[in-house]
Each structure stands twice: as structure tokens, then as C-alpha cells.
Design a protein around this motif. Sequence first.
Motif, PDB file in Angstrom:
ATOM      1  N   HIS A 230      18.247 -34.376 -27.988  1.00  0.00           N
ATOM      2  CA  HIS A 230      16.676 -35.182 -28.666  1.00  0.00           C
ATOM      3  C   HIS A 230      17.319 -36.026 -29.379  1.00  0.00           C
ATOM      4  O   HIS A 230      16.353 -37.164 -29.478  1.00  0.00           O
ATOM      5  CB  HIS A 230      16.606 -33.868 -29.153  1.00  0.00           C
ATOM      6  N   VAL A 231      17.877 -36.585 -30.135  1.00  0.00           N
ATOM      7  CA  VAL A 231      18.001 -37.658 -30.978  1.00  0.00           C
ATOM      8  C   VAL A 231      18.235 -39.097 -29.947  1.00  0.00           C
ATOM      9  O   VAL A 231      17.537 -40.287 -30.366  1.00  0.00           O
ATOM     10  CB  VAL A 231      19.561 -37.493 -31.981  1.00  0.00           C
ATOM     11  N   ALA A 232      19.174 -38.488 -29.272  1.00  0.00           N
ATOM     12  CA  ALA A 232      19.519 -39.764 -28.204  1.00  0.00           C
ATOM     13  C   ALA A 232      18.234 -40.032 -27.609  1.00  0.00           C
ATOM     14  O   ALA A 232      17.938 -41.054 -26.906  1.00  0.00           O
ATOM     15  CB  ALA A 232      20.664 -39.044 -27.028  1.00  0.00           C
ATOM     16  N   ARG A 237      13.867 -43.684 -26.306  1.00  0.00           N
ATOM     17  CA  ARG A 237      11.906 -43.559 -25.966  1.00  0.00           C
ATOM     18  C   ARG A 237      11.126 -44.371 -27.898  1.00  0.00           C
ATOM     19  O   ARG A 237      10.773 -45.352 -27.076  1.00  0.00           O
ATOM     20  CB  ARG A 237      11.340 -42.281 -26.526  1.00  0.00           C
ATOM     21  N   ALA A 238      12.084 -44.594 -28.950  1.00  0.00           N
ATOM     22  CA  ALA A 238      12.228 -45.349 -29.358  1.00  0.00           C
ATOM     23  C   ALA A 238      11.923 -46.756 -29.147  1.00  0.00           C
ATOM     24  O   ALA A 238      11.300 -47.806 -29.923  1.00  0.00           O
ATOM     25  CB  ALA A 238      12.391 -44.807 -30.540  1.00  0.00           C
ATOM     26  N   LEU A 239      13.061 -47.272 -28.492  1.00  0.00           N
ATOM     27  CA  LEU A 239      13.664 -48.398 -28.170  1.00  0.00           C
ATOM     28  C   LEU A 239      12.583 -48.762 -26.760  1.00  0.00           C
ATOM     29  O   LEU A 239      12.150 -50.202 -26.729  1.00  0.00           O
ATOM     30  CB  LEU A 239      14.785 -48.540 -27.232  1.00  0.00           C
ATOM     31  N   GLU A 255      29.166 -36.466 -35.212  1.00  0.00           N
ATOM     32  CA  GLU A 255      27.848 -36.288 -34.617  1.00  0.00           C
ATOM     33  C   GLU A 255      27.675 -38.169 -34.538  1.00  0.00           C
ATOM     34  O   GLU A 255      26.768 -38.628 -32.979  1.00  0.00           O
ATOM     35  CB  GLU A 255      26.333 -35.961 -35.428  1.00  0.00           C
ATOM     36  N   VAL A 256      27.850 -39.488 -34.626  1.00  0.00           N
ATOM     37  CA  VAL A 256      27.523 -40.209 -35.005  1.00  0.00           C
ATOM     38  C   VAL A 256      28.558 -40.768 -33.301  1.00  0.00           C
ATOM     39  O   VAL A 256      27.501 -41.604 -32.277  1.00  0.00           O
ATOM     40  CB  VAL A 256      28.442 -41.250 -36.472  1.00  0.00           C
ATOM     41  N   GLY A 257      29.419 -39.885 -32.883  1.00  0.00           N
ATOM     42  CA  GLY A 257      30.640 -40.507 -31.903  1.00  0.00           C
ATOM     43  C   GLY A 257      29.911 -39.804 -31.098  1.00  0.00           C
ATOM     44  O   GLY A 257      29.263 -39.955 -29.841  1.00  0.00           O
ATOM     45  N   GLY A 258      28.952 -38.126 -31.077  1.00  0.00           N
ATOM     46  CA  GLY A 258      28.189 -37.919 -30.084  1.00  0.00           C
ATOM     47  C   GLY A 258      26.607 -38.939 -29.501  1.00  0.00           C
ATOM     48  O   GLY A 258      27.145 -38.992 -28.330  1.00  0.00           O
ATOM     49  N   VAL A 259      26.557 -39.321 -30.077  1.00  0.00           N
ATOM     50  CA  VAL A 259      24.521 -39.461 -29.827  1.00  0.00           C
ATOM     51  C   VAL A 259      25.619 -41.037 -29.173  1.00  0.00           C
ATOM     52  O   VAL A 259      24.738 -41.968 -28.120  1.00  0.00           O
ATOM     53  CB  VAL A 259      24.022 -40.421 -30.986  1.00  0.00           C
ATOM     54  N   PRO A 290      24.270 -60.972 -29.881  1.00  0.00           N
ATOM     55  CA  PRO A 290      23.977 -61.723 -29.038  1.00  0.00           C
ATOM     56  C   PRO A 290      22.466 -61.002 -28.403  1.00  0.00           C
ATOM     57  O   PRO A 290      21.710 -61.413 -27.663  1.00  0.00           O
ATOM     58  CB  PRO A 290      23.859 -62.860 -28.248  1.00  0.00           C
ATOM     59  N   ARG A 291      23.349 -59.572 -28.136  1.00  0.00           N
ATOM     60  CA  ARG A 291      22.221 -58.633 -27.118  1.00  0.00           C
ATOM     61  C   ARG A 291      22.106 -57.709 -28.115  1.00  0.00           C
ATOM     62  O   ARG A 291      21.939 -57.921 -29.901  1.00  0.00           O
ATOM     63  CB  ARG A 291      23.265 -57.540 -26.253  1.00  0.00           C
ATOM     64  N   ARG A 292      20.625 -56.827 -28.054  1.00  0.00           N
ATOM     65  CA  ARG A 292      19.846 -55.927 -28.551  1.00  0.00           C
ATOM     66  C   ARG A 292      20.856 -54.927 -29.280  1.00  0.00           C
ATOM     67  O   ARG A 292      22.025 -54.340 -28.326  1.00  0.00           O
ATOM     68  CB  ARG A 292      18.726 -55.325 -27.583  1.00  0.00           C
ATOM     69  N   ARG A 293      21.011 -54.570 -30.480  1.00  0.00           N
ATOM     70  CA  ARG A 293      21.971 -53.361 -31.326  1.00  0.00           C
ATOM     71  C   ARG A 293      21.197 -51.838 -30.959  1.00  0.00           C
ATOM     72  O   ARG A 293      20.001 -52.242 -31.903  1.00  0.00           O
ATOM     73  CB  ARG A 293      22.893 -54.078 -31.502  1.00  0.00           C
ATOM     74  N   VAL A 294      22.087 -51.416 -31.407  1.00  0.00           N
ATOM     75  CA  VAL A 294      21.610 -49.987 -31.932  1.00  0.00           C
ATOM     76  C   VAL A 294      23.309 -49.943 -32.932  1.00  0.00           C
ATOM     77  O   VAL A 294      23.794 -48.903 -31.966  1.00  0.00           O
ATOM     78  CB  VAL A 294      21.932 -48.364 -30.487  1.00  0.00           C
ATOM     79  N   VAL A 295      22.423 -48.891 -33.691  1.00  0.00           N
ATOM     80  CA  VAL A 295      23.995 -49.205 -34.798  1.00  0.00           C
ATOM     81  C   VAL A 295      23.208 -47.556 -35.147  1.00  0.00           C
ATOM     82  O   VAL A 295      22.706 -47.742 -35.480  1.00  0.00           O
ATOM     83  CB  VAL A 295      23.407 -49.990 -35.902  1.00  0.00           C
ATOM     84  N   VAL A 296      24.483 -46.620 -34.745  1.00  0.00           N
ATOM     85  CA  VAL A 296      24.560 -45.400 -34.983  1.00  0.00           C
ATOM     86  C   VAL A 296      25.078 -45.033 -36.149  1.00  0.00           C
ATOM     87  O   VAL A 296      26.552 -45.495 -36.150  1.00  0.00           O
ATOM     88  CB  VAL A 296      25.538 -44.556 -33.988  1.00  0.00           C
TER      89      VAL A 296
END
Length: 846
Positions: A230-232, A237-239, A255-259, A290-296
Motif C-alpha cells: 500500500h505504501v509503495a 500515485r503521488a509521483l 520496511e525501508v528495504g521492502g519499499v 540529475p534524475r528524479r529521486r525517491v528517498v525512502v
Amino acid sequence: MAQDPIARLLADPPDLPVVAGLDALRRAVADRGAAVVMAPPGTGKTTMVPPALAALVDGRVVVTQPRRIAARAAARRLAHLLGEPVGQTVGYAVRGDQRVSSATRVEFVTTGILLRRLQRDPGLTGVGAVVLDEVHERQLDTDLTLALLVDVRRHLRDDLPLVAMSATVEAERTAALLGDAGDSGDDVAGPVPVVDVPGALHPVTEVWSPLPPGVKRSDDRGITPAFLDHVAATTRRALAQHDGDALVFLPGVAEVGGVVRRLASLDADVLPLHGRLPGREQDAALTAGPRRRVVVSTSVAESSLTVPGVRIVVDAGLSREPRTDHRRGLAGLVTVRVSRASAEQRAGRAGREGPGAVHRCWSEAEHAHLPAHPAAEIATADLTAFALDLACWGSGDGAGLALLDPPPAPAMEAAQTTLLGLGALAPDGTVTERGRAIAAVAADPRLARALLDGAALVGGRRAAEVVALLSEDVRSPGADLVAALRAVRRGGPDAGPWTAAVKRLEAALPADRRGGGGSERLGDDLAVGLVVALAHPERIARLRPGGTAYLMTGGTGAAFRAGESSLAGVPWLAVADADRPAGRRDATIRSAAPIDEDLALEAASALWEEAEQVGWVEGRVVARRTTSLGAIELSASTIPDPAPHLVAGAVRDGLRSDGLAVLPWKPSALELRRRLAFLHRALGAPWPDVSDEALTDAVEAWLGPDLARVRGTRDLGRIDVTSALRRLLPWPEAGRLDELAPERVVVPSGSAVRVDYDGDQPVLAVRIQEVFGWRAAPALAEGRVPLLLHLLSPARRPAAVTADLASFWATGYPAVRAELRGRYPKHAWPDDPWTAPPTTRTKPRR
């Protein structure tokens, strides 16, 4: 000559909201020597307050951060603004990593580093000022360091400027504490100034993303895979709906690793961020790309770190907080719902650089029921290290120190008991030399004890390796700590932080205990188990007969999850980590190593005990001589003639469980008990309390001589309870028992009528004709309690109830006479009951 880099920065500061408050801060420090800066995350307080102080003082400005990653990042940020590498004007020192030089004027450190420096050098030689950052997080080290610094300013260094920085209204309480620290010789009283820096956040849109039907956040195994899905999905969806980088908050490393794995297919850089990552990977997450990032991330990014480029926050709504079950000796981190204050801080990360959005993985209705603020660690955490620090400071219970909240008494008692068992405290609560040696190791006192004692048994290197596994919280596949050791030795994912911890811990040992040594007979399996047992002797566990569950020496049951570990069924274990979920009888073993009985006895020798155990089991006295290791019974034999006081204790337990009704209460015993109960109510001591609870507690006092013959319920049935109760009579007062609480009272007719003591007031039930001429019934208990007269008809039915006979003759008797004379014509119903002769006969005498 080149301009001073700090002066250059202050002359041309970056566009940060906190800059507007620096003049007020300078005035506060000049006037009072201390101040509180209240500013939300993102205002630049961590970056600009330290150099502003450095320009005012001689000596180094030491700035605390609650986490290693935050200390390193803050140093890099300020050094970048000065145009220098870290280690020159700006440096840092964290556990296992330090970059400072003689030129360093601002040093970022973890709070634990400063705490140990204070213990070694309370005067903080060479330090010109101290800044405590993020005090609102209420971490235990921060609360204690604040209190010790107030003490230092009060008694040693009234010239030491102290600035506390907070993101919440806790600032007012902190200002009051700092106001008690002394005011550089002034007589000014009251809180120190609070410099309030308003935030400059852009608007953040709230988006509620509650769980789909049937999805649970957690079960008895922890966070569910479905919730991580669900978090992923919420992140994807947010991105799709918003621009910018995303910051995803989760409670822990797993949980960080899982997502991160679930988002691997995104057309973006998906980067983990937590305290166990190598510095290189942490830096990557904190550097715009340089690229879009997702920091978990875990909560490390909640308030003390800046993650550039973030315009989207996805909040799982969970955090990890310390909790301790003092009764069972289980301490660790538990997953809890995030507080509303923490949720707001997380959301604010999306509005630092422009308008943003926060997607919360719960509903708006749930949000209203979240706690307002996170709990202070002092209220929930294990306090063993805290108590040792207090003892080393010379304030064993913290009295007189400026703590924001006092430590809970049960937690402090448990901590001091643990330290006594480690030999770190003397019986009077003062720290011992061994305690100072334990405190000198940068680890929990239990782990420090395991390192120091384990080095002599398994060698310094192996002891350091095992303690590093425990202190760095290395993951144990299948709950097998030996397998975890072998994995990090091969260079597994946790190897970097573990290797650094091993070097640091081995260096903390005396020179003659480093390297190899120890018993050659111990392979890694038993060596790991022995060191774990030295750290947690209360968690040594033995397999229960005929089952798969274990009993730990501390008395708690424990078991592996079904099919999870190859260690299940090993006769003896040293449990490194266990937790007990709500509603579960047994704890779940998260990490353990095998051990044998001999090593268990060696590691937990203080728990070894020989005792005579006499108990009440299914209606009989069972007496055994036992040898135990804590709650684990090693051997037992029958005692044919147990000591009387032990039998008394067993009978007491039997009476508590089965009730006093197992005794033969004859009418005479019941009557005596009621009379004694009346006198205890009316006169108090020395007349005894004969309630069930009191009689059970005082079983030796009244059943004493009979107990030697008691071996079960049948023997209790032979006791003369009346004689036993008479043993409780006080002397010489016992001689007045019949006067103060007579069994019978003689009435005017000459009859001796029994007094009923069953109620709150003694009752005399007597026919009306037998008390003609009686002006008042006697009062009992030295005249304090009047008899309650139940006046009966000739058929012995109640006709009137009174404790005032004279009033009854005057006002009540005429109505009773009118009602009863027709019904009972053969009985005397005189007009004047004051002068009529009393009688037991049906007709009056002529």
C-alpha cells in the motif's frame, strides 16, 4: 590577509529565516548566557546559529545532533557554505568517525559523544559554547545532557554560553530550566529568552490514502507485506500527481528495504536512508541528483536532516519508540502510530522549496485520534545507561538536576538493580571502579559488561565481534546470531558499520585483552552464546520438556515463530533479542545463539540458587529442595520435614486460593469471630482485625501450633478454629471480652438473650413484654455502641426496631399496642409500659 570564513559567512548570509533572529540570539547570550531558539525545520537554525556563536566566544562551539547521520550532514552543509572541506573550520565527531583539526571552531557531535566528554571533563576545557539541537525530540541522552550542562553552568562554568534549539512549544519549558543554570553572576531570575523564528514553509496539500479493506498494518510478525504494498502504491500515485522528488517515511530498516524493492522499477533513483547505511550511501540520499529521486527513510529525516528537492512526502504513519517491560526484563523498539506533531513535521518536508503535497497512509478520521506528541524516552525507555551516567555524575537518583521530566521510579529501580548485578553500583548506590570501566565503553552497560568479561573467556576480538552484532542491531537470518556473525565476516550488507564497531570496541579493551585468547574449546557457536549470556543473563533460556517453547531465567516464556529458525529445539539458548506482543503469553525470539548448561551457569552465576520450596498444590503441602538458575529449575528433591515457617507460607497461599471456608467453622468459632470483628470496628487496636485478608496474612499468629501437622485440606479440617481464634485475643484486654462484647444480655424478664453481632450494629431480638420497665438497653464497647433492639411480637415477629427505648415507650408503643392487643389478647398490653412488670408468660399474674 584572507577574511575569517565565519565572519565572511555572517557578513553575507544565505537567505534563511533564522538569520533575522541572530541579533536577538546575540543579545540573549550576552545578557543571560543562555537562550532557546524555537524554529521549525527548514529555517536554517542548525546551519547559522553555531557560526553566530563562534563569532562571539573563544574556544570551540560544540553542536549536538541526536543521530550520527545528522551530525555528519550538518557539518558538510556548513563547511560547504564556508567553502572549505569538512575538518577545517567545521568538523564532526560521531561514534567510530571523526574529522576535526586544531583549526576547528564548530564541531558537530552526537549527543552521546558530548555526554561522555562531560563525564570525563565536566568543565569542558577548550569549549567556548554548546548548542543542543532538536531538544524537542526528547531523546534520553538529550534530556540528560541538558540537565548536566545546566549543572555545569550552575557550579563550574557560569561563563559557558548554552543554546537549546527546539521545533515546538517545549521551548518554554526548556527556557525555564536554563533560567535555573545561573546567569553569569547576575541576579536576573526567570526563564532565559526564547528567540522565536517563524517558518517559511510553502503550502502543503494533504492527501488521505487510507488502507484498502482487509489490509492490516501489522500482525504478530510485524509490519505486513500488504501494508508495504500500500505504501509503495501510494508513492507511485503521488509521483504521478505531483512534481519534484519524494520522501517516504517508514518505521524501520526492514520496511525501508521492502519499499525500496517494491519501487525498483520506477523511472527514478530510489535511495534508502537510515542510520545503518555506510556514509557514502547516506551522502547519496542527501545530495540532489540529475534524475528524479525517491528517498525512502526512517525517522532520521523527520526534523534534523534536509533532503534537497523534496516536494512530495509519503508518510506510512508509523515510528519506532523504545519500550521496556520491567517486570519481564524485555526492552527494545516497538512500532507505534506516529503522533500528530511528528506527522506535521514530516509533512513540512514537502514545503521547504515550494508548494508540495503529503500523502498520508491513513484516514482523516484516524488522524484525529493520534497522540498529540511522541512520548519522551525517559518515560518509556530502559534507564540502565541513564542510571549509570547519573551515578558517575554523583547524582544517583537525578535529584537536583534540571530534567524536563523525572525518571519513573519503577524504571529507575529496575535499572539500579541491573547495575548492582553488574557490579557497577555499590549497595549505597555509588558508582564502583567496575562501573566506571563499564561506563567508559560506548555501549549499553550490559553490552559493556559482556565485552569486558567476555574478552577473558573467548578473546577480545570475538567478544568485540559479538557485542558489535548486538550494538549495531545486525539482522539475524532465521533468528540465528551465529549465522549473522558469519555473514558479516564474509562482508554481508551490514559489514561496514559492524567492522567499524568491532574496531572501536576492541580498542576500548585493556591492551592485554585485545586480539585472540580465551578458551580454545569454544567454537563460534558457544562463544557467541556465552557473550550474549553475559550481556543478558536474564534471557538465558532452556527448552521446556516435551515442547518447542523455552523458559528464560527471568521467568518469561519464549519461542521462535513456527518454522523460522534452525535453533528451535536446541536445549539451551542465549536470547539476544525478544519481544512479547500484546495478548501473547510467550515472547517471540528474534535473535539467539546456542549455549550449554555449564556456560549458562558461568554467565549467570548470580542467578544460581539453592532453596527449600514449600507450596500449596491442589489441596496439599508440597515441599521440595530445588537448585535453580533464576526461574529455570535445574534439580529437585522432596523434603520430608519442612520448616514450620515454610509450611505456614504454603498454608497461607492455600487459604488465599481456596478461601477460609476450608477450615471447620463451628457456631462457636463464627460467634467469637463476629464479636472480635465488632470490637475491632468499635475500639480498634489492640482488638484484632479478623477479616479474611487479615486472618490469611496472620496465619502463623493464630494457627501456629496447628501448622506443624498440616499437610493438606484434610488436616485443616481437624483444627479447633475457636481455640485458634482465641490466640489472637490481646492481653490483658481479653479479660474484658464478655463485658465489652457479651454473648448474651439479661433483660428485665430475667432471660439471657443472645446478641447478634452479624451486622454493623449488635442486635438484641427480644419480645416486647420481656422489656417492660426497661428505660434503656445497655451500650456495648465501653458504652460507645448502643444495642439495636428488635422488639418482637408474641409470635417472635418484628414489631419495632429502636436503639432508643425511652423514645419508643413514649411515641412508638401506643401504635404497636393498638395493632397487637387484638391479635394477641392473652398477652399483657398495659397502658403504662414504664411500670408494668416484665414477663415471659402469656397471661399477666394476678
